[in-house]
Design a protein around this motif. Sequence first.
Motif, short mmCIF file in Angstrom:
data_model
loop_
_atom_site.label_atom_id
_atom_site.label_comp_id
_atom_site.label_asym_id
_atom_site.label_seq_id
_atom_site.Cartn_x
_atom_site.Cartn_y
_atom_site.Cartn_z
N GLU A 1 1.00 -1.00 0.23
CA GLU A 1 -0.02 0.02 -0.09
C GLU A 1 0.64 1.46 -0.12
OE1 GLU A 1 -3.31 0.38 -0.11
OE2 GLU A 1 -3.51 -1.11 -1.04
N MET A 2 1.97 1.29 0.87
CA MET A 2 3.14 2.31 0.75
C MET A 2 3.20 2.98 -0.82
SD MET A 2 4.13 4.73 2.16
CE MET A 2 3.65 4.34 5.13
N ALA A 3 3.93 1.13 -1.33
CA ALA A 3 4.73 1.40 -2.61
C ALA A 3 3.73 2.32 -3.97
CB ALA A 3 4.70 0.29 -3.04
N MET A 4 2.36 1.89 -3.71
CA MET A 4 1.15 2.72 -4.43
C MET A 4 1.03 4.12 -3.87
SD MET A 4 -1.63 -0.72 -5.34
CE MET A 4 -1.80 -0.81 -3.74
N ALA A 5 1.63 4.62 -3.07
CA ALA A 5 1.28 5.78 -2.69
C ALA A 5 1.54 6.94 -3.63
CB ALA A 5 1.98 6.04 -1.06
N ASP A 6 0.89 8.24 -3.71
CA ASP A 6 1.84 9.29 -5.17
C ASP A 6 1.99 10.24 -4.72
OD1 ASP A 6 -1.42 9.02 -6.81
OD2 ASP A 6 -1.06 9.12 -4.32
N THR A 7 1.26 10.53 -3.35
CA THR A 7 1.65 11.80 -2.91
C THR A 7 2.07 11.94 -1.03
OG1 THR A 7 -0.73 11.83 -2.13
CG2 THR A 7 -0.62 13.14 -4.57
N SER A 8 2.24 12.78 -0.18
CA SER A 8 2.85 13.19 1.02
C SER A 8 1.70 12.27 1.36
CB SER A 8 3.14 14.30 0.83
OG SER A 8 5.00 14.05 0.06
N GLU A 9 0.39 13.18 1.37
CA GLU A 9 -0.38 12.57 2.26
C GLU A 9 -1.02 11.54 1.90
OE1 GLU A 9 0.45 16.72 1.31
OE2 GLU A 9 -0.47 15.30 -0.62
N HIS A 10 -1.47 10.99 1.24
CA HIS A 10 -1.41 9.09 0.19
C HIS A 10 -0.23 8.58 1.58
CE1 HIS A 10 -2.31 6.48 -1.58
NE2 HIS A 10 -2.80 5.74 -0.98
N ALA A 11 0.93 8.70 1.72
CA ALA A 11 2.03 8.57 2.15
C ALA A 11 1.44 8.22 4.06
CB ALA A 11 3.19 8.24 1.57
N ILE A 12 0.87 9.33 4.48
CA ILE A 12 1.22 9.67 5.53
C ILE A 12 -0.19 9.12 5.99
CG2 ILE A 12 0.17 11.46 7.19
CD1 ILE A 12 1.91 13.41 6.16
N ASP A 13 -1.02 9.07 5.35
CA ASP A 13 -2.77 8.24 5.68
C ASP A 13 -2.64 6.70 5.62
OD1 ASP A 13 -5.43 7.75 5.59
OD2 ASP A 13 -5.20 7.35 3.67
N VAL A 14 -1.45 5.99 4.90
CA VAL A 14 -1.09 4.98 4.62
C VAL A 14 -0.39 4.60 5.85
CG1 VAL A 14 0.35 2.71 3.24
CG2 VAL A 14 -0.88 5.11 2.55
N LEU B 1 8.71 -6.02 16.08
CA LEU B 1 9.82 -5.39 16.29
C LEU B 1 9.52 -5.25 14.65
CD1 LEU B 1 10.90 -4.73 19.26
CD2 LEU B 1 8.87 -3.37 18.55
N ALA B 2 9.93 -6.65 14.21
CA ALA B 2 10.94 -6.29 12.71
C ALA B 2 10.19 -6.27 11.99
CB ALA B 2 11.34 -7.82 12.12
N ALA B 3 8.45 -6.48 12.07
CA ALA B 3 7.85 -5.85 11.58
C ALA B 3 6.76 -4.58 10.78
CB ALA B 3 5.82 -7.07 11.26
N PHE B 4 7.62 -4.02 12.50
CA PHE B 4 7.48 -2.29 12.18
C PHE B 4 8.10 -1.72 11.57
CE2 PHE B 4 7.42 1.43 15.06
CZ PHE B 4 6.13 2.46 14.07
N ALA B 5 9.11 -1.91 11.93
CA ALA B 5 10.65 -1.89 11.46
C ALA B 5 10.74 -1.79 9.45
CB ALA B 5 11.44 -2.88 11.34
N ALA B 6 10.69 -2.87 9.51
CA ALA B 6 10.32 -3.09 7.67
C ALA B 6 9.28 -1.83 7.31
CB ALA B 6 9.61 -4.02 7.65
N PHE B 7 7.80 -1.59 7.75
CA PHE B 7 7.29 -1.17 7.10
C PHE B 7 7.83 0.37 7.37
CE2 PHE B 7 3.26 1.31 8.65
CZ PHE B 7 2.49 1.39 7.01
N LYS B 8 8.38 0.80 8.23
CA LYS B 8 9.08 2.31 9.03
C LYS B 8 9.90 2.37 7.88
CE LYS B 8 10.98 4.98 12.03
NZ LYS B 8 11.70 5.07 13.93
N LYS B 9 10.62 1.40 7.06
CA LYS B 9 11.43 1.88 6.19
C LYS B 9 10.97 1.83 4.92
CE LYS B 9 15.88 -0.66 4.31
NZ LYS B 9 15.09 -0.02 2.44
N LEU C 1 9.34 10.28 -2.98
CA LEU C 1 8.30 11.91 -3.23
C LEU C 1 8.65 13.39 -2.19
CD1 LEU C 1 4.96 10.47 -1.40
CD2 LEU C 1 5.47 11.08 -4.04
N LYS C 2 9.30 13.67 -1.72
CA LYS C 2 10.26 15.04 -1.63
C LYS C 2 11.33 15.28 -2.63
CE LYS C 2 10.78 14.49 3.39
NZ LYS C 2 11.00 15.20 4.86
N GLY C 3 12.43 14.44 -3.06
CA GLY C 3 13.41 13.97 -4.42
C GLY C 3 12.63 14.30 -5.92
N ALA C 4 11.51 13.69 -5.48
CA ALA C 4 10.39 14.65 -7.25
C ALA C 4 9.70 15.65 -6.79
CB ALA C 4 9.15 13.04 -7.61
N ALA C 5 9.92 16.22 -5.64
CA ALA C 5 8.98 17.76 -5.72
C ALA C 5 10.56 18.68 -6.14
CB ALA C 5 8.77 17.49 -4.59
#
Length: 253
Positions: free
Chosen positions: A205-218, A232-240, A249-253
């Motif tokens: 779901e995070m990989a498909m986020a196309d805006t910062s707002e979308h990424a924050i929502d996910v 903790l391992a699953a959370f760390a992977a999601f955080k990364k 997204l910042k680089g694209a902007a």
Amino acid sequence: MTAIIEAPEREVTAIAAGPAANSPMGMMMAAVKQGIPLDQIKEMMAIQRDWEADEARKAFNDSLAAFKAEAVEVLKRREVDFTSQKGRTNYKHAELSDVVEAVGPALSKHGFAWSWKIDQEKDTIRVTCILKHRLGHSDSVTLSATADTSGNKNSIQAIASTVTYLQRHTLKAITGVSEKGEDNDGRGDDKAGQVAELRDYWISEMAMADTSEHAIDVWEKGCVEIQKTNDLAAFAAFKKAYTDKRNMLKGAA
């Protein structure tokens, strides 16, 4: 003066023992004496062999049914517990010695013996478990796999690990027994699988986020779900995944 009279020596005639009357050779000789043609004798012997094979097969099935009526339990005594990038893996399984200890006495009681045949062709290791009844009938089960290179095993240890694994499972398969409780051997427990699926879902779901707002929502929704697992391992992977997406997204902007 007493005269000593020696008895004449008795003649001892060695008589060669002939074949048993119920042996193939004994039956052939008896049939020949009765004038039965050789081709008919061969046909009768083939019929006899087929009958004996059928009787041996029936005895095998009867004994196997009696074996399965025994209270045979294969206990899981070996515990595996480790944490990797995929999360925690925790399960119990029986070792080869546990299976042999469980089924061995009951198999012997009902006239069975077992053995394994091991072959290797290139990277494939093939193990066949042969179950043989005392009257001669046998059955077999074959499984194959590649060498177990997990951990720090050398090449010989990797092969030995796979052979032992296949010996355990072929013996269970040919005797129709299972380990007590659900067998999750090699797959980790159900919870670990559910955690992995949940983690992979939110990362996708995070990989498909196309805006910062979308990424924050996910991120906010995924955090709530993943934190419930206390993994903790699953959370760390999601955080990364979130951090990488935010930087992209910042680089694209």
